[in-house]
Design a protein around this motif. Structure first.
Motif, PDB file in Angstrom:
ATOM      1  N   ALA A  92     -28.101  30.107  -4.794  1.00 22.65           N
ATOM      2  CA  ALA A  92     -27.186  28.966  -4.785  1.00 22.65           C
ATOM      3  C   ALA A  92     -26.202  29.032  -5.946  1.00 22.65           C
ATOM      4  N   SER A  93     -26.675  29.460  -7.099  1.00 21.35           N
ATOM      5  CA  SER A  93     -25.804  29.552  -8.275  1.00 21.35           C
ATOM      6  C   SER A  93     -24.773  30.667  -8.106  1.00 21.35           C
ATOM      7  N   LYS A  94     -25.200  31.812  -7.590  1.00 14.97           N
ATOM      8  CA  LYS A  94     -24.287  32.942  -7.420  1.00 14.97           C
ATOM      9  C   LYS A  94     -23.102  32.577  -6.534  1.00 14.97           C
ATOM     10  N   PHE A  95     -23.358  31.811  -5.478  1.00 14.99           N
ATOM     11  CA  PHE A  95     -22.296  31.510  -4.519  1.00 14.99           C
ATOM     12  C   PHE A  95     -21.724  30.091  -4.676  1.00 14.99           C
ATOM     13  N   GLY A  96     -22.056  29.435  -5.789  1.00 13.10           N
ATOM     14  CA  GLY A  96     -21.473  28.129  -6.078  1.00 13.10           C
ATOM     15  C   GLY A  96     -21.856  27.035  -5.096  1.00 13.10           C
ATOM     16  N   LEU A  97     -23.069  27.092  -4.583  1.00 18.53           N
ATOM     17  CA  LEU A  97     -23.467  26.156  -3.533  1.00 18.53           C
ATOM     18  C   LEU A  97     -23.867  24.783  -4.064  1.00 18.53           C
ATOM     19  N   TYR A  98     -24.287  24.701  -5.340  1.00 21.71           N
ATOM     20  CA  TYR A  98     -24.659  23.400  -5.898  1.00 21.71           C
ATOM     21  C   TYR A  98     -23.484  22.428  -5.852  1.00 21.71           C
ATOM     22  N   ASP A  99     -22.274  22.947  -5.919  1.00 24.09           N
ATOM     23  CA  ASP A  99     -21.088  22.077  -5.900  1.00 24.09           C
ATOM     24  C   ASP A  99     -20.953  21.315  -4.593  1.00 24.09           C
ATOM     25  N   HIS A 100     -21.605  21.797  -3.542  1.00 27.07           N
ATOM     26  CA  HIS A 100     -21.431  21.201  -2.214  1.00 27.07           C
ATOM     27  C   HIS A 100     -22.586  20.298  -1.795  1.00 27.07           C
ATOM     28  N   VAL A 101     -23.640  20.223  -2.637  1.00 31.36           N
ATOM     29  CA  VAL A 101     -24.856  19.499  -2.238  1.00 31.36           C
ATOM     30  C   VAL A 101     -24.882  18.105  -2.850  1.00 31.36           C
ATOM     31  N   ASN A 102     -25.174  17.128  -2.016  1.00 29.63           N
ATOM     32  CA  ASN A 102     -25.382  15.739  -2.451  1.00 29.63           C
ATOM     33  C   ASN A 102     -26.878  15.442  -2.360  1.00 29.63           C
ATOM     34  N   PHE A 103     -27.554  15.424  -3.515  1.00 30.14           N
ATOM     35  CA  PHE A 103     -28.998  15.207  -3.533  1.00 30.14           C
ATOM     36  C   PHE A 103     -29.341  13.722  -3.395  1.00 30.14           C
ATOM     37  N   ARG A 104     -30.587  13.475  -3.024  1.00 33.49           N
ATOM     38  CA  ARG A 104     -31.111  12.120  -2.810  1.00 33.49           C
ATOM     39  C   ARG A 104     -30.204  11.336  -1.861  1.00 33.49           C
ATOM     40  N   THR A 105     -29.704  12.026  -0.852  1.00 30.67           N
ATOM     41  CA  THR A 105     -28.802  11.406   0.113  1.00 30.67           C
ATOM     42  C   THR A 105     -29.358  11.616   1.520  1.00 30.67           C
ATOM     43  N   LYS A 106     -29.702  10.528   2.168  1.00 24.79           N
ATOM     44  CA  LYS A 106     -30.332  10.587   3.481  1.00 24.79           C
ATOM     45  C   LYS A 106     -29.295  10.379   4.585  1.00 24.79           C
ATOM     46  N   VAL A 107     -29.341  11.243   5.601  1.00 28.31           N
ATOM     47  CA  VAL A 107     -28.474  11.072   6.763  1.00 28.31           C
ATOM     48  C   VAL A 107     -29.107  10.009   7.662  1.00 28.31           C
ATOM     49  N   ILE A 108     -28.380   8.937   7.867  1.00 31.20           N
ATOM     50  CA  ILE A 108     -28.899   7.797   8.637  1.00 31.20           C
ATOM     51  C   ILE A 108     -28.601   7.945  10.130  1.00 31.20           C
ATOM     52  N   LYS A 109     -27.356   8.281  10.452  1.00 30.67           N
ATOM     53  CA  LYS A 109     -26.986   8.398  11.861  1.00 30.67           C
ATOM     54  C   LYS A 109     -25.776   9.313  12.010  1.00 30.67           C
ATOM     55  N   VAL A 110     -25.695   9.916  13.193  1.00 35.21           N
ATOM     56  CA  VAL A 110     -24.589  10.813  13.529  1.00 35.21           C
ATOM     57  C   VAL A 110     -24.102  10.472  14.929  1.00 35.21           C
ATOM     58  N   THR A 111     -22.788  10.397  15.091  1.00 34.72           N
ATOM     59  CA  THR A 111     -22.204  10.198  16.414  1.00 34.72           C
ATOM     60  C   THR A 111     -20.855  10.900  16.447  1.00 34.72           C
ATOM     61  N   LYS A 112     -20.158  10.776  17.548  1.00 34.55           N
ATOM     62  CA  LYS A 112     -18.855  11.434  17.673  1.00 34.55           C
ATOM     63  C   LYS A 112     -17.815  10.435  18.156  1.00 34.55           C
ATOM     64  N   CYS A 113     -16.643  10.489  17.527  1.00 30.52           N
ATOM     65  CA  CYS A 113     -15.516   9.658  17.966  1.00 30.52           C
ATOM     66  C   CYS A 113     -14.709  10.464  18.981  1.00 30.52           C
ATOM     67  N   LEU A 114     -14.668  10.002  20.209  1.00 33.04           N
ATOM     68  CA  LEU A 114     -13.959  10.740  21.255  1.00 33.04           C
ATOM     69  C   LEU A 114     -12.451  10.617  21.137  1.00 33.04           C
ATOM     70  N   VAL A 115     -11.976   9.688  20.304  1.00 32.21           N
ATOM     71  CA  VAL A 115     -10.520   9.540  20.095  1.00 32.21           C
ATOM     72  C   VAL A 115     -10.023  10.621  19.131  1.00 32.21           C
ATOM     73  N   THR A 116     -10.717  10.770  17.997  1.00 33.69           N
ATOM     74  CA  THR A 116     -10.301  11.760  16.996  1.00 33.69           C
ATOM     75  C   THR A 116     -10.985  13.107  17.187  1.00 33.69           C
ATOM     76  N   ASN A 117     -12.031  13.116  18.025  1.00 35.41           N
ATOM     77  CA  ASN A 117     -12.841  14.328  18.256  1.00 35.41           C
ATOM     78  C   ASN A 117     -13.588  14.764  16.991  1.00 35.41           C
ATOM     79  N   LYS A 118     -13.858  13.815  16.106  1.00 36.34           N
ATOM     80  CA  LYS A 118     -14.585  14.104  14.867  1.00 36.34           C
ATOM     81  C   LYS A 118     -16.029  13.587  14.975  1.00 36.34           C
ATOM     82  N   TRP A 119     -16.919  14.275  14.280  1.00 35.33           N
ATOM     83  CA  TRP A 119     -18.304  13.819  14.160  1.00 35.33           C
ATOM     84  C   TRP A 119     -18.394  12.884  12.962  1.00 35.33           C
ATOM     85  N   LEU A 120     -18.995  11.718  13.183  1.00 33.71           N
ATOM     86  CA  LEU A 120     -19.105  10.700  12.139  1.00 33.71           C
ATOM     87  C   LEU A 120     -20.542  10.689  11.605  1.00 33.71           C
TER      88      LEU A 120
END
Length: 634
Positions: A92-120
């Motif tokens: 993780a350190s070699k490839f700078g991956l710690y910069d992208h991780v949000n710790f102690r963060t729980k994913v509550i729900k995932v859905t998709k907006c069909l208007v913007t075509n984005k995943w929320l």
């Protein structure tokens, strides 16, 4: 078909275990923007909650990613969980991956907006976690004095207090209500973990183009209800809550399940308990010890020569090798460093495998001799029957009994995706053409066989959502499979590779399922996602144009070819050509790594040469395995 790359995409990675890390690395290397959400304090996935003496069952060279080495190729070893976490921290350190991780963060729900075509993706901060050894093992980018303080002083004090209270008041009660201080794995700052903090967590929703689910196969414990369980007066714990064998000192313990964790746990407890028995359903996994009789890692024999043999010869290969191993264990061969107990254990492994008629070609593997060691050296009983629990004993179908005070259920885990099944989003339609709902994604993903190459959800032609770490090789390791999945996914995300249409992806998934169910029979239906290590990674390499050029290497660099065929099956072989090529690094690894056992390699090579000759004179069913998975891969 190769296409012009579109604009860079935003990608959500759920989970920062080994699979999540390699997904992040491959995506960021192509310039895509990544956010990773990890509920834990640190990276590492399942090893952030492992029991105290955990040791991996695949060696350092086989488990490693092909683009990061700690220099153990010449003398492969088995990582402890803490050593493997150190390896992942280095990656993780070699490839700078710690910069992208949000710790102690729980994913509550995932859905998709069909208007913007984005995943929320809706997340909440301040997740609560009980302390574990890994909590206090900080990565190398943190100051050395803080690392020492965290592990050797503060962490030791916290864990001693935590387990003392857990022993007094019960582990389940204490782990949900324990307040302590820990050091941030990004900054080294001393912070507080409190059970009330999740209530003050901040909820945020982000929009993404892609979703990569890397939550792993060991997150949600599966604890079935056993016959007569209501009558049992002792303690029943799932292996998820097992940490140390001393808890069972002087007790009579039944271990249910002889998978790799069950086998290790059985052996550990047998060193403390008054009496131990282990029970399996019919057949245990095909047993392979961690080390050979000469002290070297056994998975040097998990090589291309062995698994290139066609399945029609598979059980014969296994039968011949098992008899050879039993002979060597009994009579010695070459540089035999085994003790008398070691030889007895290896003999017993041979007897048990032959008794149940299994081989590495037809049975899910148990790369761990733990419960056999417990049988041979500590008097542990093995039962293969169904059982009924009584007040202070279990009675097996054959009429035998085992009196016990405690039961450790090593009954595995189940795939679950609660963020797709949240009540706010489960009925959301995310594909107008098919009427697909979020809850349908959750249901399908629980069975990786329904995914394209057991990774990419087939309803979306651009690979918008994919799953990593759910393909489980019978022999081999999950992280290398995830690395190959990540390479394919990154190319699709980048627009460098086009997926088949959804109908074709579903059809290919059905064909792959039929091949693996033929290959593994009952095990393939019981262990969702079970694959052949070589066939699976070869298949992914074929999609990306990364198969090793065996014929070319045979003539131009025969020593490298020899090592590639007869040393441990690593992902470095897919670095010789294609979009991920780095032949100099691959050659350096194969120059160092040793080859497998001479006797076993000779036997497998003899079968492989025979199959090749037979295939050349017209017997196509003997065609060696190589490249893309096909119906003829039998």
């Amino acid at each position: 078909r190769v296409m012009n790359p579109p604009a860079k995409k935003t990608c959500c990675v759920i989970g920062a275990g080994a699979s999540g890390l390699t997904v992040m690395k491959e995506l960021t290397s192509l310039g895509h923007k990544v956010m990773c959400f990890e509920e834990s304090i640190r990276i590492g996935g399942v090893y952030t909650k492992s029991y105290d003496r955990t040791m991996l069952t695949t060696s350092s060279v086989l488990t490693a990613f092909s683009d990061y080495s700690q220099g153990t190729e010449a003398r492969p070893k088995f990582f402890t969980d803490e050593e493997y976490l150190d390896y992942l921290d280095g990656y993780a350190s070699k490839f700078g991956l710690y910069d992208h991780v949000n710790f102690r963060t729980k994913v509550i729900k995932v859905t998709k907006c069909l208007v913007t075509n984005k995943w929320l993706v809706t997340v909440k901060t301040n997740a609560f976690l009980w302390p574990h050894r890994s909590t206090f093992i900080l990565p190398n980018h943190v100051d050395a004095e803080i690392r020492r303080e965290a592990k050797d002083v503060h962490g030791k004090e916290v864990l001693e207090d935590f387990y003392a209270k857990a022993e007094k008041d019960g582990f389940e009660n204490v782990k949900l209500n324990y307040q302590y201080k820990y050091y941030c794995h990004k900054t080294g700052e001393l912070m507080t973990m409190c059970p009330s903090q999740p209530a003050q967590g901040v909820t945020t929703t982000y929009a993404f183009d892609q979703i990569a689910v890397c939550t792993g196969t060991n997150t949600w414990a599966s604890l079935p209800k056993f016959d007569g369980q209501e009558n049992f007066k002792g303690v029943i714990v799932h292996s998820e809550n097992y940490k140390k064998p001393e808890v069972f000192k002087g007790k009579r313990v039944l271990v249910i399940g002889a998978g790799e964790s069950g086998s290790d746990i059985c052996n550990e407890i047998a060193g403390e308990a008054a009496k131990v028995a282990i029970v399996v359903r019919n057949k245990h996994g095909h047993l392979i010890p961690r080390k050979q009789s000469d002290g070297r890692v056994t998975d040097l024999n998990t090589n291309r020569c062995r698994y290139s043999n066609p399945y029609i010869l598979g059980d014969w290969v296994g039968f011949a090798n098992q008899h050879a191993k039993k002979f060597v264990a009994k009579n010695g061969w070459g540089d035999n460093k085994a003790t008398e107990d070691d030889r007895l254990v290896l003999q017993k492994i041979g007897e048990l495998n032959l008794q149940q008629g299994t081989s590495a070609f037809s049975k899910f593997g148990c790369k761990n001799e733990g419960f056999v060691t417990a049988m041979v050296t500590k008097g542990t009983e093995l039962h293969r029957d169904a059982f009924v629990m009584h007040e202070n004993k279990v009675v097996f179908k054959d009429g035998s009994e085992f009196a016990c005070d405690a039961i450790v259920a090593c009954t595995g885990y189940r795939n679950s995706f609660p963020f797709f099944e949240h009540e706010d989003v489960c009925e959301d339609v995310v594909c107008q053409k098919s009427g697909l709902k979020m809850k349908d994604i959750a249901t399908m993903a629980k069975n990786p066989r329904l995914l394209y190459k057991q990774s990419i959800f087939p309803a979306f032609a651009t690979g918008e959502i994919a799953f990593f770490g759910f393909a489980r090789p019978a022999f081999g390791a999950i992280p290398p499979c995830s690395e190959m999945q990540s390479r394919l996914y990154a190319m699709v995300t980048n627009g460098s590779l086009e997926l088949p249409c959804p109908d074709t992806m579903r059809s290919i998934a059905e064909q792959d399922q039929a091949i693996y169910e033929w290959r593994f029979g009952y095990d393939a239906k019981r262990v969702k996602g079970l694959v052949d290590f070589q066939l699976y990674t070869d298949d992914l390499a074929a999609q990306t144009g990364s198969l090793p050029p065996l014929s070319k290497l045979f003539f131009s660099k025969p020593k490298i070819w020899w090592k590639l065929m007869f040393s441990s099956f690593t992902m470095h072989q897919y670095r010789f050509q294609g979009p991920y090529a780095n032949p100099a690094v691959a050659e350096k690894v194969y120059e160092k790594v040793p080859v497998g056992d001479f006797l076993e390699c000779s036997i497998t090579a003899a079968f492989l040469v025979t199959s090749k000759v037979l295939s050349l004179i017209g017997f196509q069913e003997f065609t060696p395995n190589f490249g893309e998975l096909r119906t003829g891969s039998h």
